[in-house]
Structures are given as structure tokens and as C-alpha cells.
Design a protein around this motif. Structure first.
Motif, mmCIF file in Angstrom:
data_model
loop_
_atom_site.group_PDB
_atom_site.id
_atom_site.type_symbol
_atom_site.label_atom_id
_atom_site.label_comp_id
_atom_site.label_asym_id
_atom_site.label_seq_id
_atom_site.Cartn_x
_atom_site.Cartn_y
_atom_site.Cartn_z
ATOM 1 N N GLU A 218 0.875 -1.230 0.295
ATOM 2 C CA GLU A 218 -0.439 0.211 -0.325
ATOM 3 C C GLU A 218 1.283 1.477 -0.511
ATOM 4 O O GLU A 218 1.432 0.973 0.528
ATOM 5 N N ILE B 218 1.586 4.644 0.711
ATOM 6 C CA ILE B 218 0.381 6.500 1.060
ATOM 7 C C ILE B 218 1.056 7.253 0.746
ATOM 8 O O ILE B 218 2.304 7.342 1.273
ATOM 9 N N ARG C 162 0.748 11.296 2.207
ATOM 10 C CA ARG C 162 0.485 12.396 3.483
ATOM 11 C C ARG C 162 1.132 13.663 3.097
ATOM 12 O O ARG C 162 2.178 14.162 3.022
ATOM 13 N N ALA D 25 -3.060 12.941 9.988
ATOM 14 C CA ALA D 25 -3.950 12.699 10.029
ATOM 15 C C ALA D 25 -3.920 10.980 9.905
ATOM 16 O O ALA D 25 -3.244 10.048 9.815
ATOM 17 N N GLY D 26 -5.230 10.553 11.044
ATOM 18 C CA GLY D 26 -5.520 9.037 10.822
ATOM 19 C C GLY D 26 -3.751 8.188 11.685
ATOM 20 O O GLY D 26 -3.778 8.426 13.162
ATOM 21 N N SER D 27 -3.298 6.677 10.746
ATOM 22 C CA SER D 27 -2.282 6.245 11.738
ATOM 23 C C SER D 27 -1.170 7.096 12.003
ATOM 24 O O SER D 27 -0.222 6.497 12.972
ATOM 25 N N ASP E 69 -1.241 -4.962 7.617
ATOM 26 C CA ASP E 69 -0.643 -4.399 6.377
ATOM 27 C C ASP E 69 0.048 -3.352 7.260
ATOM 28 O O ASP E 69 0.121 -2.390 7.130
ATOM 29 N N ASP F 256 -4.388 12.595 2.485
ATOM 30 C CA ASP F 256 -3.691 11.408 2.690
ATOM 31 C C ASP F 256 -4.937 10.796 0.958
ATOM 32 O O ASP F 256 -5.401 11.215 0.831
ATOM 33 N N PHE F 257 -3.832 9.769 0.694
ATOM 34 C CA PHE F 257 -4.370 8.439 -0.005
ATOM 35 C C PHE F 257 -3.980 7.724 0.019
ATOM 36 O O PHE F 257 -2.613 7.712 0.116
ATOM 37 N N LYS F 258 -3.994 6.192 -0.285
ATOM 38 C CA LYS F 258 -3.299 4.747 -0.650
ATOM 39 C C LYS F 258 -3.370 4.808 -2.307
ATOM 40 O O LYS F 258 -4.850 4.814 -2.483
ATOM 41 N N ASP G 91 -12.920 6.445 -0.692
ATOM 42 C CA ASP G 91 -12.810 5.287 0.108
ATOM 43 C C ASP G 91 -10.993 4.807 0.743
ATOM 44 O O ASP G 91 -10.512 4.181 1.334
ATOM 45 N N THR G 92 -10.451 5.596 0.303
ATOM 46 C CA THR G 92 -9.062 5.693 0.224
ATOM 47 C C THR G 92 -7.716 6.842 -0.082
ATOM 48 O O THR G 92 -7.201 6.467 0.120
ATOM 49 N N CYS G 93 -9.511 7.510 -0.495
ATOM 50 C CA CYS G 93 -8.854 9.126 0.178
ATOM 51 C C CYS G 93 -8.445 9.640 1.517
ATOM 52 O O CYS G 93 -10.371 9.206 1.923
ATOM 53 N N ARG G 94 -8.490 10.711 2.392
ATOM 54 C CA ARG G 94 -8.941 11.233 3.524
ATOM 55 C C ARG G 94 -8.736 12.766 2.564
ATOM 56 O O ARG G 94 -8.221 13.361 1.616
ATOM 57 N N LYS H 268 -13.897 8.909 3.903
ATOM 58 C CA LYS H 268 -14.466 7.097 4.169
ATOM 59 C C LYS H 268 -14.649 7.149 5.877
ATOM 60 O O LYS H 268 -14.646 6.595 6.683
HETATM 61 P P1 5GP Z 1 -4.303 5.678 7.465
HETATM 62 O O1 5GP Z 1 -2.592 5.090 7.400
HETATM 63 O O2 5GP Z 1 -4.457 7.370 8.047
HETATM 64 O O3 5GP Z 1 -4.405 5.301 8.311
HETATM 65 O O4 5GP Z 1 -4.588 5.958 5.666
HETATM 66 C C1 5GP Z 1 -3.937 6.572 5.253
HETATM 67 C C2 5GP Z 1 -4.566 7.114 3.693
HETATM 68 O O5 5GP Z 1 -4.893 5.500 3.239
HETATM 69 C C3 5GP Z 1 -6.119 7.202 3.967
HETATM 70 O O6 5GP Z 1 -6.619 8.461 3.045
HETATM 71 C C4 5GP Z 1 -6.919 6.158 4.190
HETATM 72 O O7 5GP Z 1 -8.159 6.168 3.676
HETATM 73 C C5 5GP Z 1 -5.677 5.304 3.316
HETATM 74 N N1 5GP Z 1 -5.591 3.441 3.636
HETATM 75 C C6 5GP Z 1 -4.846 3.159 4.582
HETATM 76 N N2 5GP Z 1 -4.754 1.591 4.076
HETATM 77 C C7 5GP Z 1 -6.235 0.845 3.919
HETATM 78 C C8 5GP Z 1 -6.916 0.658 3.212
HETATM 79 O O8 5GP Z 1 -6.201 -0.495 3.534
HETATM 80 N N3 5GP Z 1 -8.211 0.764 2.860
HETATM 81 C C9 5GP Z 1 -8.394 1.182 1.968
HETATM 82 N N4 5GP Z 1 -9.581 1.699 1.624
HETATM 83 N N5 5GP Z 1 -7.640 2.917 2.141
HETATM 84 C C10 5GP Z 1 -6.456 2.646 3.149
#
Ligand code: 5GP
Length: 237
Positions: free
Chosen positions: A90, A92, A94, A98-100, A129, A175-177, A197-200, A212
């Protein structure tokens, strides 16, 4: 183009064979999951939004020099794509904490980075992951050094294009994946999807979340948020 047997069902999409071994049909579902499948639900209309949005953005990225798996939108939920071997990472990108990232490094949500950052996770549900670095990816044989260079360059180009595009819609790309795949000749192309689903995606004026995270965090208005970003995109594209 004949739709063949179902090859795979993921959390948000199904994949079907076609009569051409180099082409697949992706079918987008309304199913939503979060936290590695622990939270499950449905977002009405999500499949149609994600299919359309991803296809429109991928066509834009192609024009900006990022090769993708997109071939043709078949209907509201289904798209013909090139068959690829998915690189199990994945990727990513940024722009804002945000998020993780916020959780892992204690950086408050909303802190704007000095420059975009690219990170990798190992695409492995059983392990949740986990974050991994480029050296790990090469050591494990997931991708070569040169593939990772190409992937990072494409990921940053995607970020630049999409940041500018969304800014014109009054939306901040936080951010996005991304996921990438290899064509039979080894060419790296952008695969999977680009969607809420895959972007903030945050409203640029109010900071309202239009992605999402509304589902992940039980914020309500999930369907409305997906519709809202789609409408804004259609006005600009
Ligand atoms: P985070 O690592 O902060 O959870 O996610 C960072 C970005 O990647 C966010 O935009 C989030 O939507 C996307 N992302 C990370 N892992 C996944 C995943 O397993 N599935 C999807 N749909 N998006 C993910």
C-alpha cells in the motif's frame, strides 16, 4: 467483451475474468469495511461513486503521464481494466497529518507537512498491513529498487495532480493510498482505485470530512459525503 467467472471478491470490489486473458472486469460494491475488516457496513451508492470517480481521475492521471490499468467504463459499477500482477504494497502519500500517522507519531490531525511524504505498508490482512520501509520491500522480494523508484515518482505525481484538482473543487487532499501493478512486460501501472474509500478529503473552508472517515468514526452523513464530493468533481472535470 464476455464477462467470465468471478476470480476474486475483496472487501469493496469483485473481479471477473473476460474472454481476453489480459483484461479483467472490476465490479464495485456498496460494502464498506474498516479497521482491517472488524467494522462492516453498507454505504448506499458508494460502488457507483467510486467506480465513476476512480475512472475519471485515472483518465486525468494518464494525461499527466501516469500509466494506469484503466481501459473502459462498462456501466455504473463495472470497469474493464488491464490484468496486472499487484505489487503487494500500500503506497500512502500524506500532505497533512491524520489517521495512523497522527496516532503513531503523536502529530495532531491537521498539521500540514513541509513536503508530501510517501510510505509503504505490506499488503497483508493477516498481519494488519504493517508499515515497512523500502529496504524491507526489496529484501522480501516484494519489489525491486528500480520499481520502488518508479512507484514513488508516480505517487508524488499523482499527489501533485490530485491536490491541484481537488483544490479547484474546494476540497483539501489530506492523504491517500495507491496500489500499483506490473503488466506482463514488467511495466508499472497505477491499479486499484482512487475514491473517498482510499483518500482523505476535507472541505477546504470548513474542514468537514468528505470521505470514509465518516464511516470509520460513525460521524453520520456518509452517503451524503460521497455524493457531495462526486458532485463537486463532476462540476470541475
Ligand atoms: P491511515 O494510514 O492514516 O489509516 O490511512 C492513510 C490513507 O490511506 C487514508 O486516506 C486511508 O483512506 C488510506 N488507506 C490506508 N490503508 C487503507 C486500506 O487498507 N484500505 C483503504 N481503502 N484505504 C486505506
Amino acid at each position: 467483451m464476455q464477462k467470465g467467472e468471478q476470480l476474486y471478491e475483496g472487501k469493496a470490489k469483485k473481479v471477473f475474468a473476460t474472454d481476453d486473458p489480459q483484461r479483467l472486469i472490476v465490479s464495485y460494491k456498496d460494502d464498506a469495511t474498516a479497521f482491517n475488516g472488524q467494522k462492516k457496513g453498507t454505504i448506499a451508492g458508494k460502488g457507483a461513486v467510486n467506480n465513476r470517480m476512480s475512472n475519471l481521475l485515472m483518465q486525468r492521471l494518464e494525461q499527466a503521464g501516469v500509466p494506469t490499468h484503466f481501459i473502459e467504463e462498462l456501466n455504473e459499477r463495472e470497469t474493464l481494466v488491464k490484468r496486472v500482477e499487484i505489487v503487494p504494497l500500500e503506497v500512502i502519500v500524506r500532505n497533512i497529518a491524520a489517521g495512523s500517522f497522527s496516532q503513531r507519531y503523536g502529530v495532531g490531525e491537521g498539521v500540514v507537512f513541509r513536503e508530501p511524504t510517501v510510505e509503504f505498508s505490506y499488503k497483508n490482512d493477516a498481519l494488519g498491513d504493517p508499515l515497512l520501509n523500502a529496504g524491507h520491500a526489496v529484501a522480501m522480494g516484494l519489489a525491486t529498487e528500480s520499481e520502488l523508484e518508479t512507484i514513488c515518482a508516480y505517487a508524488l505525481r499523482v499527489d501533485k495532480e490530485l491536490r491541484e484538482f481537488w483544490a479547484g473543487c474546494g476540497v483539501t487532499l489530506v492523504d491517500f493510498k495507491l496500489e500499483f501493478g506490473r503488466l506482463p512486460d514488467g511495466t508499472i501501472v497505477l491499479a486499484d482505485e482512487i475514491s473517498p474509500d482510499t483518500c482523505r478529503l476535507w472541505d477546504s473552508k470548513t474542514g468537514e470530512k468528505l470521505d470514509k472517515d465518516r464511516f470509520r468514526r460513525d460521524l453520520g452523513g456518509v452517503e451524503e459525503a460521497y455524493r457531495e464530493v462526486m458532485e463537486r468533481l463532476l462540476l470541475r472535470i
